[in-house]
Design a protein around this motif. Sequence first.
Motif, PDB file in Angstrom:
ATOM      1  N   GLU A 140       0.808  -1.212   0.000  1.00  0.00           N
ATOM      2  CA  GLU A 140       0.000   0.000   0.000  1.00  0.00           C
ATOM      3  C   GLU A 140       0.845   1.269   0.000  1.00  0.00           C
ATOM      4  N   SER A 141       2.117   1.117   0.353  1.00  0.00           N
ATOM      5  CA  SER A 141       2.983   2.298   0.372  1.00  0.00           C
ATOM      6  C   SER A 141       3.190   2.879  -1.015  1.00  0.00           C
ATOM      7  N   GLY A 142       3.141   2.000  -2.045  1.00  0.00           N
ATOM      8  CA  GLY A 142       3.316   2.463  -3.412  1.00  0.00           C
ATOM      9  C   GLY A 142       4.722   2.855  -3.771  1.00  0.00           C
ATOM     10  N   ASN A 143       5.696   2.509  -2.909  1.00  0.00           N
ATOM     11  CA  ASN A 143       7.077   2.926  -3.152  1.00  0.00           C
ATOM     12  C   ASN A 143       7.968   1.792  -3.629  1.00  0.00           C
ATOM     13  N   LEU A 144       7.386   0.681  -3.989  1.00  0.00           N
ATOM     14  CA  LEU A 144       8.188  -0.478  -4.362  1.00  0.00           C
ATOM     15  C   LEU A 144       8.577  -0.403  -5.837  1.00  0.00           C
ATOM     16  N   PRO A 145       9.862  -0.624  -6.151  1.00  0.00           N
ATOM     17  CA  PRO A 145      10.271  -0.656  -7.564  1.00  0.00           C
ATOM     18  C   PRO A 145       9.732  -1.904  -8.256  1.00  0.00           C
ATOM     19  N   GLY A 146       9.835  -1.945  -9.579  1.00  0.00           N
ATOM     20  CA  GLY A 146       9.194  -2.980 -10.378  1.00  0.00           C
ATOM     21  C   GLY A 146       9.446  -4.404  -9.928  1.00  0.00           C
ATOM     22  N   ALA A 147      10.722  -4.805  -9.796  1.00  0.00           N
ATOM     23  CA  ALA A 147      11.038  -6.189  -9.450  1.00  0.00           C
ATOM     24  C   ALA A 147      10.524  -6.539  -8.062  1.00  0.00           C
ATOM     25  N   VAL A 148      10.699  -5.631  -7.092  1.00  0.00           N
ATOM     26  CA  VAL A 148      10.238  -5.886  -5.724  1.00  0.00           C
ATOM     27  C   VAL A 148       8.714  -5.930  -5.680  1.00  0.00           C
ATOM     28  N   LEU A 149       8.071  -5.070  -6.435  1.00  0.00           N
ATOM     29  CA  LEU A 149       6.615  -5.083  -6.511  1.00  0.00           C
ATOM     30  C   LEU A 149       6.123  -6.412  -7.070  1.00  0.00           C
ATOM     31  N   ALA A 150       6.817  -6.925  -8.071  1.00  0.00           N
ATOM     32  CA  ALA A 150       6.443  -8.216  -8.646  1.00  0.00           C
ATOM     33  C   ALA A 150       6.536  -9.317  -7.597  1.00  0.00           C
ATOM     34  N   HIS A 151       7.621  -9.319  -6.800  1.00  0.00           N
ATOM     35  CA  HIS A 151       7.766 -10.321  -5.743  1.00  0.00           C
ATOM     36  C   HIS A 151       6.666 -10.163  -4.697  1.00  0.00           C
ATOM     37  N   SER A 152       6.332  -8.946  -4.355  1.00  0.00           N
ATOM     38  CA  SER A 152       5.321  -8.698  -3.325  1.00  0.00           C
ATOM     39  C   SER A 152       3.945  -9.156  -3.790  1.00  0.00           C
ATOM     40  N   LEU A 153       3.606  -8.852  -5.018  1.00  0.00           N
ATOM     41  CA  LEU A 153       2.320  -9.296  -5.555  1.00  0.00           C
ATOM     42  C   LEU A 153       2.272 -10.810  -5.669  1.00  0.00           C
ATOM     43  N   THR A 154       3.401 -11.408  -6.045  1.00  0.00           N
ATOM     44  CA  THR A 154       3.464 -12.871  -6.107  1.00  0.00           C
ATOM     45  C   THR A 154       3.206 -13.457  -4.728  1.00  0.00           C
ATOM     46  N   ALA A 155       3.819 -12.872  -3.709  1.00  0.00           N
ATOM     47  CA  ALA A 155       3.666 -13.377  -2.343  1.00  0.00           C
ATOM     48  C   ALA A 155       2.224 -13.291  -1.871  1.00  0.00           C
ATOM     49  N   ILE A 156       1.579 -12.140  -2.051  1.00  0.00           N
ATOM     50  CA  ILE A 156       0.204 -12.000  -1.564  1.00  0.00           C
ATOM     51  C   ILE A 156      -0.743 -12.898  -2.361  1.00  0.00           C
ATOM     52  N   LEU A 157      -0.460 -13.093  -3.648  1.00  0.00           N
ATOM     53  CA  LEU A 157      -1.285 -13.988  -4.463  1.00  0.00           C
ATOM     54  C   LEU A 157      -1.175 -15.424  -3.955  1.00  0.00           C
ATOM     55  N   GLU A 158       0.063 -15.868  -3.695  1.00  0.00           N
ATOM     56  CA  GLU A 158       0.260 -17.237  -3.203  1.00  0.00           C
ATOM     57  C   GLU A 158      -0.383 -17.419  -1.834  1.00  0.00           C
ATOM     58  N   ILE A 159      -0.245 -16.428  -0.975  1.00  0.00           N
ATOM     59  CA  ILE A 159      -0.823 -16.517   0.367  1.00  0.00           C
ATOM     60  C   ILE A 159      -2.348 -16.619   0.286  1.00  0.00           C
ATOM     61  N   MET A 160      -2.969 -15.812  -0.534  1.00  0.00           N
ATOM     62  CA  MET A 160      -4.427 -15.827  -0.642  1.00  0.00           C
ATOM     63  C   MET A 160      -4.930 -17.130  -1.252  1.00  0.00           C
ATOM     64  N   GLU A 161      -4.139 -17.716  -2.150  1.00  0.00           N
ATOM     65  CA  GLU A 161      -4.571 -18.966  -2.784  1.00  0.00           C
ATOM     66  C   GLU A 161      -4.589 -20.130  -1.808  1.00  0.00           C
ATOM     67  N   HIS A 162      -3.858 -20.033  -0.699  1.00  0.00           N
ATOM     68  CA  HIS A 162      -3.895 -21.101   0.304  1.00  0.00           C
ATOM     69  C   HIS A 162      -5.241 -21.150   1.022  1.00  0.00           C
ATOM     70  N   GLY A 163      -6.018 -20.097   0.936  1.00  0.00           N
ATOM     71  CA  GLY A 163      -7.347 -20.085   1.542  1.00  0.00           C
ATOM     72  C   GLY A 163      -7.354 -19.890   3.045  1.00  0.00           C
ATOM     73  N   LEU A 164      -6.274 -19.390   3.616  1.00  0.00           N
ATOM     74  CA  LEU A 164      -6.185 -19.205   5.064  1.00  0.00           C
ATOM     75  C   LEU A 164      -6.540 -17.786   5.499  1.00  0.00           C
ATOM     76  N   VAL A 165      -6.539 -16.861   4.564  1.00  0.00           N
ATOM     77  CA  VAL A 165      -6.769 -15.450   4.893  1.00  0.00           C
ATOM     78  C   VAL A 165      -8.114 -15.007   4.320  1.00  0.00           C
ATOM     79  N   PRO A 166      -8.994 -14.432   5.127  1.00  0.00           N
ATOM     80  CA  PRO A 166     -10.273 -13.925   4.601  1.00  0.00           C
ATOM     81  C   PRO A 166     -10.031 -12.828   3.568  1.00  0.00           C
ATOM     82  N   TRP A 167     -10.864 -12.806   2.548  1.00  0.00           N
ATOM     83  CA  TRP A 167     -10.688 -11.797   1.501  1.00  0.00           C
ATOM     84  C   TRP A 167     -10.960 -10.391   2.018  1.00  0.00           C
TER      85      TRP A 167
END
Length: 695
Positions: A140-167
């Motif tokens: 949410e900070s919006g200050n992440l450069p491209g590669a780091v942003l890609a890793h962060s989005l990958t992480a949150i996507l993988e975490i949400m796909e496990h079904g452990l976190v409410p949407w």
Amino acid sequence: MAQITPGRLSCISEIRFAVTMPDKNPQFLVVNPGMSVEQMVENLSQSWGLKDPSSYALVDTETSFYITENNRNKLRNGIVLTLSESPRKAVHRLIGRMNSKEEQENREALKQLAMSALDFTFVEFFIEEHGVQLLLRFLESGNLPGAVLAHSLTAILEIMEHGLVPWGTLSPEFVSQVTEYAKKSKGPSDATVTQKALALLELVVLNSQTLYTIVANNILFDDLIPHLSRGSEIQQCSIALMNALYLRAPPERKKRFEDSLVSKDVRTAILEKVIRLQPSGGEMLHQIYVFQQLTFNLLDKKLNMPIDVNTQQFELQQDIYELIRIAFGNDMDAKSNKYFKKLGFQDCESPINDFMVTPPGILALNCMYYFATEHTGNYTRIVLENSCRGDAHECPFGRTGIALTNLLCSILHVGEMPDDSTQTYHPMFFVCDKPFEEFFCVCIQLLNKSWRDMRATVDDLDKVLSVVKEQIEYALKDKPSTFETFRTKLTALNYSEIQRRRQQERSNKEEMDSQSAPVVELRNKIRPEIIELIKQQRLKYLMQGTAAPGTTRTSVQFFCRLSPNQKYVQYVTVPEDKPITDNEDWQTIEIREITSIGSGTERKVKKRIGFSIQGDASTSPVDIYVPHIHALDMWKDGLNALRGLEMTSEQTKSDLKTLLGMEMKLRLLDTANIKIPSECPPIPPPPSNYDFYYE
């Protein structure tokens, strides 16, 4: 290592594997099923002189996933594990790096998180330590450069796909931010960011009605069109998001997305950038099919909407009058009953009543009007050719047009929800703005030609439609790319060709299903033998075993087989490139304890085929995965046969038909050119005595 015979496989009690650790000598462990994972770690810690066993855990060297009691079935003979820091300790260390004031430490931590988030165990501890909230703050900070942003989005996507976190954990501000990432299409460097953002938004749309509103407010189909010119993964995610936005749209938003589905820009982009490049991959083909099915379903409203006499009658009557004027000229009285009859309507007093029945309702009139105005020459020729005939073989345009519209909607499954496993779509429906109407125009000419070839009368309408249906379905199987190609294929599938194909099918059926009583009796006598033969083949197939791919994130395979004594189902998970031996860590299910078998397709992100075996009520069902539908049929048949139930799969029906037909032909070879009586000959009466004389 000594080989264990298959007959004693269920008695295996030990698993042997290696464990490594940096700067330590590798250990070779022999454990039994009663030893917990915690005990294994304690024994290793004691052997290596480690003070705090709770700080360590076993990790699969191949997948980097933690081994726990929940997934210890992954342990197998010959596997190599690593004694690493515990998931709790790893999470603490990672979160510490994420909280560091050093920007480089933050970036490295997020990169590591993208990989670690694949592991369910790691994610559980990460959530427990409030890591998700920390990750979201970074995003949410919006200050992440491209590669780091890609890793962060990958992480949150993988975490949400496990079904452990409410949407609901995802804030509206964050989702809005992701929509901005999804709309950007600067170049290759942003490809991962775009793809992950699109994939995350699809899951948001499918799982949260509250967050759906935010996505729908910020994402237009026009925003996704540029992505259709990029890589296949982004194309797939873009089409999938379009489909999800429409499927989950509340009634008040449906109209907006209906317009987007049939937008020329969207249709042209999919045709030019995706379809004409011959897309591959099951998920891509499925998403194109879903998109097309949703566009077909837009016709359902007209197909099943009753005509409102108060608001629509005048407009529809004008369309009917226009049909008459185009066919017979402007000088004619379009309201005359004789022209309604010549045009082929059933209710010549008020032809609008012909369209009151739903389906096809107003859709049929729209198609007929389109044909008359856009293909005037062909329309006029068909109407005049039939209206001027003096015999009983005229083809009534109005009546056949209504019936044909119904038939075409049935062929295209209009109004049906997309199937989860279908991948077949028809490219020609992407080439123009009015594909269904063009489809009608080609097919009404086909119907008229087939009617003429069959010398049909009005009473033969159903017969003509059955021929036309076969012609259309045969032509669609080749997936023509344009309507002109479709028309060419229909030309080759004339009535004579359909007759030839039907005759061939009929001849084959007559050979297989002769109605004479002696042949029927012989078939009934042979049938149990063939069923027993099929049963033995199924059991041999099961004993050979089948291997199915594991999860989409690991290079393992799920192998299952029937034990040689046919009393147990044995299954195990092993690496894809590892040969299956009898020394694997087999799990077993006793056949006699099976109470039910269910089957289906599990499809979350990727599709897997399998079935579940239910034991007694006190146990949970066991999921068995197979590589394809054929294997699913073989397993269901074999298990049903072992349980004394009937084998009911389509594969069994096909095998029974083939083998029974071949056996009947072989046994009836000696009866060639001999007329078989329709009834069995009577049995002669017994002799008066049995004092037979032999010389």
